[in-house]
Design a protein around this motif. Structure first.
Motif, mmCIF file in Angstrom:
data_model
loop_
_atom_site.group_PDB
_atom_site.id
_atom_site.type_symbol
_atom_site.label_atom_id
_atom_site.label_comp_id
_atom_site.label_asym_id
_atom_site.label_seq_id
_atom_site.Cartn_x
_atom_site.Cartn_y
_atom_site.Cartn_z
ATOM 1 N N GLY A 1 -27.308 85.357 30.356
ATOM 2 C CA GLY A 1 -27.713 84.103 30.846
ATOM 3 C C GLY A 1 -28.530 84.171 31.585
ATOM 4 O O GLY A 1 -29.388 84.131 32.247
ATOM 5 N N LYS B 1 -32.782 83.267 35.910
ATOM 6 C CA LYS B 1 -34.340 82.086 37.258
ATOM 7 C C LYS B 1 -33.407 82.312 38.227
ATOM 8 O O LYS B 1 -34.689 82.376 38.806
ATOM 9 C CB LYS B 1 -34.205 80.715 36.323
ATOM 10 C CG LYS B 1 -34.469 81.005 34.662
ATOM 11 C CD LYS B 1 -34.908 79.370 34.339
ATOM 12 C CE LYS B 1 -35.180 80.023 32.883
ATOM 13 N NZ LYS B 1 -35.382 78.764 31.702
ATOM 14 N N SER B 2 -32.502 81.889 38.367
ATOM 15 C CA SER B 2 -31.934 82.422 39.772
ATOM 16 C C SER B 2 -31.467 83.650 40.110
ATOM 17 O O SER B 2 -32.054 84.033 41.468
ATOM 18 C CB SER B 2 -30.583 81.634 39.792
ATOM 19 O OG SER B 2 -29.149 82.074 39.177
ATOM 20 N N VAL B 3 -30.463 84.422 39.848
ATOM 21 C CA VAL B 3 -30.606 86.039 40.732
ATOM 22 C C VAL B 3 -32.297 86.578 40.854
ATOM 23 O O VAL B 3 -32.042 87.135 41.831
ATOM 24 C CB VAL B 3 -29.792 86.683 39.347
ATOM 25 C CG1 VAL B 3 -29.995 88.075 39.825
ATOM 26 C CG2 VAL B 3 -28.846 86.574 39.137
ATOM 27 N N THR C 1 -34.025 85.083 44.055
ATOM 28 C CA THR C 1 -32.329 85.846 45.390
ATOM 29 C C THR C 1 -32.908 87.455 45.762
ATOM 30 O O THR C 1 -32.890 88.276 46.360
ATOM 31 C CB THR C 1 -31.201 86.013 44.363
ATOM 32 O OG1 THR C 1 -30.831 84.207 44.338
ATOM 33 C CG2 THR C 1 -29.785 86.680 46.254
ATOM 34 N N ASP D 1 -22.138 90.446 41.031
ATOM 35 C CA ASP D 1 -22.411 89.890 40.237
ATOM 36 C C ASP D 1 -23.990 88.436 40.077
ATOM 37 O O ASP D 1 -23.688 88.493 41.000
ATOM 38 C CB ASP D 1 -21.994 88.923 39.470
ATOM 39 C CG ASP D 1 -20.809 88.226 39.925
ATOM 40 O OD1 ASP D 1 -20.829 87.921 40.533
ATOM 41 O OD2 ASP D 1 -19.014 88.542 39.538
ATOM 42 N N GLY D 2 -23.905 87.353 39.036
ATOM 43 C CA GLY D 2 -24.654 86.494 39.397
ATOM 44 C C GLY D 2 -24.216 85.176 40.352
ATOM 45 O O GLY D 2 -25.720 84.815 41.262
ATOM 46 N N ALA D 3 -23.392 85.274 39.784
ATOM 47 C CA ALA D 3 -22.689 84.134 40.595
ATOM 48 C C ALA D 3 -22.183 84.606 42.560
ATOM 49 O O ALA D 3 -22.389 83.866 43.463
ATOM 50 C CB ALA D 3 -20.904 83.575 40.340
ATOM 51 N N ASP E 1 -30.110 81.106 32.084
ATOM 52 C CA ASP E 1 -29.783 80.179 33.859
ATOM 53 C C ASP E 1 -30.144 81.603 35.159
ATOM 54 O O ASP E 1 -30.773 81.029 35.809
ATOM 55 C CB ASP E 1 -29.825 79.425 33.645
ATOM 56 C CG ASP E 1 -29.389 77.839 32.632
ATOM 57 O OD1 ASP E 1 -30.915 78.411 31.913
ATOM 58 O OD2 ASP E 1 -28.587 77.773 31.878
ATOM 59 N N THR E 2 -29.441 81.969 34.592
ATOM 60 C CA THR E 2 -28.474 82.909 35.415
ATOM 61 C C THR E 2 -30.263 84.125 36.323
ATOM 62 O O THR E 2 -29.786 84.140 37.105
ATOM 63 C CB THR E 2 -27.806 84.065 35.659
ATOM 64 O OG1 THR E 2 -26.665 82.860 35.214
ATOM 65 C CG2 THR E 2 -27.419 84.543 36.692
ATOM 66 N N THR F 1 -26.440 90.101 35.257
ATOM 67 C CA THR F 1 -27.115 87.988 35.428
ATOM 68 C C THR F 1 -26.305 87.638 34.872
ATOM 69 O O THR F 1 -25.670 86.360 33.885
ATOM 70 C CB THR F 1 -28.268 87.963 35.405
ATOM 71 O OG1 THR F 1 -28.624 88.384 33.509
ATOM 72 C CG2 THR F 1 -29.156 88.727 35.611
ATOM 73 N N GLY F 2 -25.629 88.938 33.747
ATOM 74 C CA GLY F 2 -24.729 88.007 32.606
ATOM 75 C C GLY F 2 -23.057 89.135 33.389
ATOM 76 O O GLY F 2 -22.568 88.409 33.859
#
Length: 205
Positions: free
Chosen positions: A169, A174-176, A179, A149-151, A171-172, A117-118
């Motif tokens: 990260g 929360k999204s990763v 997923t 990575d998170g992206a 915010d990341t 995530t980072g």
């Protein structure tokens, strides 16, 4: 008074076997890893960077749940979730250790996906230095552990086991995590802050 005869000296080489004290073994607290231990064949493909922290020789995986690594409840249709508490700065090391234990327990490298995530994992940075096409071909080849990575987590393909390093990260994370939950077919291992992870997965699971 006649002197006593000099006693013969016993050389060390003539002495019997010495008792060697048993060396004390320090066994680190094992991380949760499912599955039987079996011999793992050499991993094909380019070697990934070695984890910074190596396990002590002979350490064996412990039970599926330990006091410092609680397991979240599994819901129908969802993978089993295991939480390994770790600070953001140590989440990547914890994820590397979890991967090592998974491979030692008999998991094939191609069954494992690692998400960060980072900062990207060193393997990710190394493979991407050869270009995006070569990087994603590593995933398609499916002959080794794959790191994303998170992206790019959304482009990762499902695998039986997904390991997430919550190494920064907010915010990341929360999204990763959601997923990762959809990519894990059997087991999701999350290394990071338990409160943060539970707040995300507790709301999304």
């Amino acid at each position: 008074m006649p002197p006593f005869p000099e006693e013969p000296q016993i050389h060390e080489s003539a002495q019997g076997p010495r008792a060697t004290p048993a060396s004390s073994r320090v066994t680190p607290t094992p991380r949760p890893v499912p599955g039987p231990r079996s011999a793992v064949p050499p991993r094909p493909g380019p070697p990934r960077p070695a984890p910074p922290a190596q396990r002590a020789a002979g350490a064996k995986p412990g039970p599926a749940s330990t006091p410092d690594s609680p397991r979240l409840r599994r819901r129908p249709g969802r993978p089993q979730i295991q939480l390994i508490p770790a600070p953001a700065g140590g989440a990547l090391d914890a994820a590397d250790e979890a991967v090592d234990l998974l491979l030692d327990s008999g998991r094939a490298p191609a069954e494992v996906l690692v998400l960060t995530t980072g900062d990207p994992h060193p393997w990710t940075a190394h493979e991407r230095s050869f270009g995006e096409d070569a990087y994603w071909r590593q995933q398609d080849a499916a002959d080794d552990v794959f790191y994303a990575d998170g992206a790019s987590a959304g482009q990762a393909k499902p695998r039986p086991v997904v390991v997430v390093a919550a190494n920064g990260g907010d915010d990341t994370v929360k999204s990763v995590l959601p997923t990762a939950l959809t990519r894990a077919q059997a087991l999701l291992i999350v290394c990071g802050d338990p409160q943060q992870i539970n707040s995300v997965l507790g709301a999304g699971v």
